[in-house]
Scaffold this motif. Structure first.
Motif, PDB file in Angstrom:
ATOM      1  N   LEU A  49       0.807  -1.222   0.000  1.00  0.00           N
ATOM      2  CA  LEU A  49       0.000   0.000   0.000  1.00  0.00           C
ATOM      3  C   LEU A  49       0.841   1.273   0.000  1.00  0.00           C
ATOM      4  CD1 LEU A  49      -2.876  -1.143   2.352  1.00  0.00           C
ATOM      5  CD2 LEU A  49      -2.996  -0.728  -0.107  1.00  0.00           C
ATOM      6  N   ASP A  50       2.140   1.151   0.226  1.00  0.00           N
ATOM      7  CA  ASP A  50       3.015   2.322   0.155  1.00  0.00           C
ATOM      8  C   ASP A  50       3.425   2.637  -1.277  1.00  0.00           C
ATOM      9  OD1 ASP A  50       3.010   2.969   2.833  1.00  0.00           O
ATOM     10  OD2 ASP A  50       4.747   1.719   3.296  1.00  0.00           O
ATOM     11  N   GLY A  51       3.222   1.702  -2.182  1.00  0.00           N
ATOM     12  CA  GLY A  51       3.595   1.907  -3.576  1.00  0.00           C
ATOM     13  C   GLY A  51       2.495   2.596  -4.353  1.00  0.00           C
ATOM     14  N   ASP A  52       2.739   2.789  -5.626  1.00  0.00           N
ATOM     15  CA  ASP A  52       1.774   3.467  -6.485  1.00  0.00           C
ATOM     16  C   ASP A  52       1.039   2.497  -7.401  1.00  0.00           C
ATOM     17  OD1 ASP A  52       0.658   5.998  -7.019  1.00  0.00           O
ATOM     18  OD2 ASP A  52       1.767   6.110  -8.909  1.00  0.00           O
ATOM     19  N   ASP A  53       1.464   1.226  -7.428  1.00  0.00           N
ATOM     20  CA  ASP A  53       0.876   0.272  -8.363  1.00  0.00           C
ATOM     21  C   ASP A  53      -0.139  -0.667  -7.726  1.00  0.00           C
ATOM     22  OD1 ASP A  53       2.820  -1.015  -6.902  1.00  0.00           O
ATOM     23  OD2 ASP A  53       3.683  -2.080  -8.598  1.00  0.00           O
ATOM     24  N   VAL A  54      -0.385  -0.508  -6.422  1.00  0.00           N
ATOM     25  CA  VAL A  54      -1.436  -1.245  -5.728  1.00  0.00           C
ATOM     26  C   VAL A  54      -2.304  -0.220  -5.013  1.00  0.00           C
ATOM     27  CG1 VAL A  54      -1.975  -2.856  -3.859  1.00  0.00           C
ATOM     28  CG2 VAL A  54      -0.078  -3.342  -5.419  1.00  0.00           C
ATOM     29  N   VAL A  55      -3.601  -0.281  -5.269  1.00  0.00           N
ATOM     30  CA  VAL A  55      -4.531   0.659  -4.660  1.00  0.00           C
ATOM     31  C   VAL A  55      -5.661  -0.134  -4.027  1.00  0.00           C
ATOM     32  CG1 VAL A  55      -6.176   2.535  -5.082  1.00  0.00           C
ATOM     33  CG2 VAL A  55      -4.015   2.466  -6.342  1.00  0.00           C
ATOM     34  N   VAL A  56      -5.972   0.198  -2.796  1.00  0.00           N
ATOM     35  CA  VAL A  56      -7.136  -0.366  -2.130  1.00  0.00           C
ATOM     36  C   VAL A  56      -8.029   0.794  -1.720  1.00  0.00           C
ATOM     37  CG1 VAL A  56      -8.001  -1.643  -0.134  1.00  0.00           C
ATOM     38  CG2 VAL A  56      -5.943  -2.439  -1.326  1.00  0.00           C
ATOM     39  N   LEU A  57      -9.287   0.701  -2.089  1.00  0.00           N
ATOM     40  CA  LEU A  57     -10.283   1.697  -1.720  1.00  0.00           C
ATOM     41  C   LEU A  57     -11.200   1.085  -0.672  1.00  0.00           C
ATOM     42  CD1 LEU A  57     -11.133   2.852  -5.354  1.00  0.00           C
ATOM     43  CD2 LEU A  57      -9.619   3.993  -3.711  1.00  0.00           C
ATOM     44  N   LEU A  58     -11.559   1.876   0.324  1.00  0.00           N
ATOM     45  CA  LEU A  58     -12.406   1.410   1.424  1.00  0.00           C
ATOM     46  C   LEU A  58     -13.678   2.231   1.497  1.00  0.00           C
ATOM     47  CD1 LEU A  58      -9.678   1.264   4.224  1.00  0.00           C
ATOM     48  CD2 LEU A  58     -10.598  -0.691   2.946  1.00  0.00           C
ATOM     49  N   THR A  59     -14.741   1.599   1.904  1.00  0.00           N
ATOM     50  CA  THR A  59     -15.964   2.315   2.238  1.00  0.00           C
ATOM     51  C   THR A  59     -16.347   1.927   3.659  1.00  0.00           C
ATOM     52  OG1 THR A  59     -18.195   2.897   1.539  1.00  0.00           O
ATOM     53  CG2 THR A  59     -17.547   0.619   1.248  1.00  0.00           C
ATOM     54  N   GLY A  60     -16.961   2.843   4.365  1.00  0.00           N
ATOM     55  CA  GLY A  60     -17.230   2.648   5.784  1.00  0.00           C
ATOM     56  C   GLY A  60     -16.091   3.241   6.579  1.00  0.00           C
ATOM     57  N   SER A  61     -16.030   2.932   7.858  1.00  0.00           N
ATOM     58  CA  SER A  61     -14.969   3.491   8.700  1.00  0.00           C
ATOM     59  C   SER A  61     -13.643   2.786   8.422  1.00  0.00           C
ATOM     60  CB  SER A  61     -15.332   3.356  10.173  1.00  0.00           C
ATOM     61  OG  SER A  61     -15.213   2.007  10.584  1.00  0.00           O
ATOM     62  N   ARG A  62     -12.553   3.481   8.678  1.00  0.00           N
ATOM     63  CA  ARG A  62     -11.227   2.866   8.482  1.00  0.00           C
ATOM     64  C   ARG A  62     -11.017   1.703   9.453  1.00  0.00           C
ATOM     65  NH1 ARG A  62      -7.502   4.973   5.154  1.00  0.00           N
ATOM     66  NH2 ARG A  62      -7.786   7.072   4.398  1.00  0.00           N
ATOM     67  N   ASP A  63     -11.561   1.794  10.651  1.00  0.00           N
ATOM     68  CA  ASP A  63     -11.386   0.724  11.646  1.00  0.00           C
ATOM     69  C   ASP A  63     -12.234  -0.500  11.343  1.00  0.00           C
ATOM     70  OD1 ASP A  63      -9.605   2.312  13.078  1.00  0.00           O
ATOM     71  OD2 ASP A  63     -11.186   3.137  14.356  1.00  0.00           O
ATOM     72  N   ASP A  64     -13.393  -0.287  10.754  1.00  0.00           N
ATOM     73  CA  ASP A  64     -14.297  -1.388  10.445  1.00  0.00           C
ATOM     74  C   ASP A  64     -14.974  -1.116   9.108  1.00  0.00           C
ATOM     75  OD1 ASP A  64     -15.792  -3.716  10.659  1.00  0.00           O
ATOM     76  OD2 ASP A  64     -17.343  -2.774  11.891  1.00  0.00           O
ATOM     77  N   PRO A  65     -14.194  -1.205   8.005  1.00  0.00           N
ATOM     78  CA  PRO A  65     -14.777  -0.887   6.696  1.00  0.00           C
ATOM     79  C   PRO A  65     -15.850  -1.894   6.296  1.00  0.00           C
ATOM     80  CG  PRO A  65     -12.527  -1.683   6.455  1.00  0.00           C
ATOM     81  CD  PRO A  65     -12.799  -1.593   7.913  1.00  0.00           C
ATOM     82  N   SER A  66     -16.794  -1.407   5.501  1.00  0.00           N
ATOM     83  CA  SER A  66     -17.882  -2.269   5.044  1.00  0.00           C
ATOM     84  C   SER A  66     -17.520  -3.004   3.760  1.00  0.00           C
ATOM     85  CB  SER A  66     -19.146  -1.446   4.840  1.00  0.00           C
ATOM     86  OG  SER A  66     -18.887  -0.301   4.067  1.00  0.00           O
ATOM     87  N   GLY A  67     -16.480  -2.532   3.073  1.00  0.00           N
ATOM     88  CA  GLY A  67     -16.067  -3.196   1.847  1.00  0.00           C
ATOM     89  C   GLY A  67     -14.791  -2.587   1.305  1.00  0.00           C
ATOM     90  N   PHE A  68     -14.257  -3.248   0.260  1.00  0.00           N
ATOM     91  CA  PHE A  68     -13.032  -2.752  -0.355  1.00  0.00           C
ATOM     92  C   PHE A  68     -12.959  -3.133  -1.820  1.00  0.00           C
ATOM     93  CE2 PHE A  68     -11.794  -7.056   0.109  1.00  0.00           C
ATOM     94  CZ  PHE A  68     -10.572  -7.297  -0.500  1.00  0.00           C
ATOM     95  N   ALA A  69     -12.198  -2.333  -2.558  1.00  0.00           N
ATOM     96  CA  ALA A  69     -11.837  -2.634  -3.940  1.00  0.00           C
ATOM     97  C   ALA A  69     -10.317  -2.660  -3.983  1.00  0.00           C
ATOM     98  CB  ALA A  69     -12.377  -1.577  -4.893  1.00  0.00           C
TER      99      ALA A  69
END
Length: 158
Positions: A49-69
């Protein structure tokens, strides 16, 4: 159902590696896929996740997200920007059908567009009709316009 345009989506950082690792593990558990555990995923995401070629998107709270891409991006001579692979898109089962997956997918498309990418690839199991309909509803196609055959994905485990 929530309006997907009003669902907050944020980009994960290495500080979110543990929750991202857990979400990927939850995804794999739901679909009976053997793989690394949540802690091992978290360790890998901590550097990815520190690089530029992998991206994760979160929805919901950062502590307990409801989903991710989860997207990977790679250079290609076909476009000025990267070719993207949507590795996984996951919403917790009890939170589905609320527009969260659509919000994540739209944010992923917007991110790739902002980087001048030309395509997003997604692999979906043929038997997973609901997921296929979801992507088709959102503008993805299993065949190129004007063609009459399916695109296939080959892989080889190493």
């Amino acid at each position: 159902m929530s309006d997907p345009t009003e669902v907050p989506v944020v980009r994960a950082t290495s500080a979110d590696a543990a929750v991202v690792g857990r979400l990927l593990w939850d995804f794999n558990e739901e679909f009976s896929f053997d793989g690394p555990g949540a802690d091992e995923f978290a360790g890998r995401f901590a550097s990815l996740l520190d690089g530029d070629d992998v991206v994760v998107l979160l929805t919901g709270s950062r502590d307990d997200p409801s989903g991710f891409a989860f997207l990977t991006l790679r250079p290609t001579p076909y476009y000025d920007g990267p070719l993207a692979q949507l590795e996984e898109l996951y919403v917790k089962p009890h939170l589905r059908d609320r527009g969260l997956g659509t919000a994540l997918l739209r944010a992923a498309v917007d991110l790739v567009r902002s980087r001048r990418g030309g395509e997003i690839h997604i692999n979906v199991d043929e038997v997973d009709a609901d997921t296929r309909r979801f992507y088709e509803r959102n503008g993805f196609t299993n065949i190129q316009p004007g063609e009459d055959y399916r695109m296939l994905c080959y892989l080889r485990e190493l």
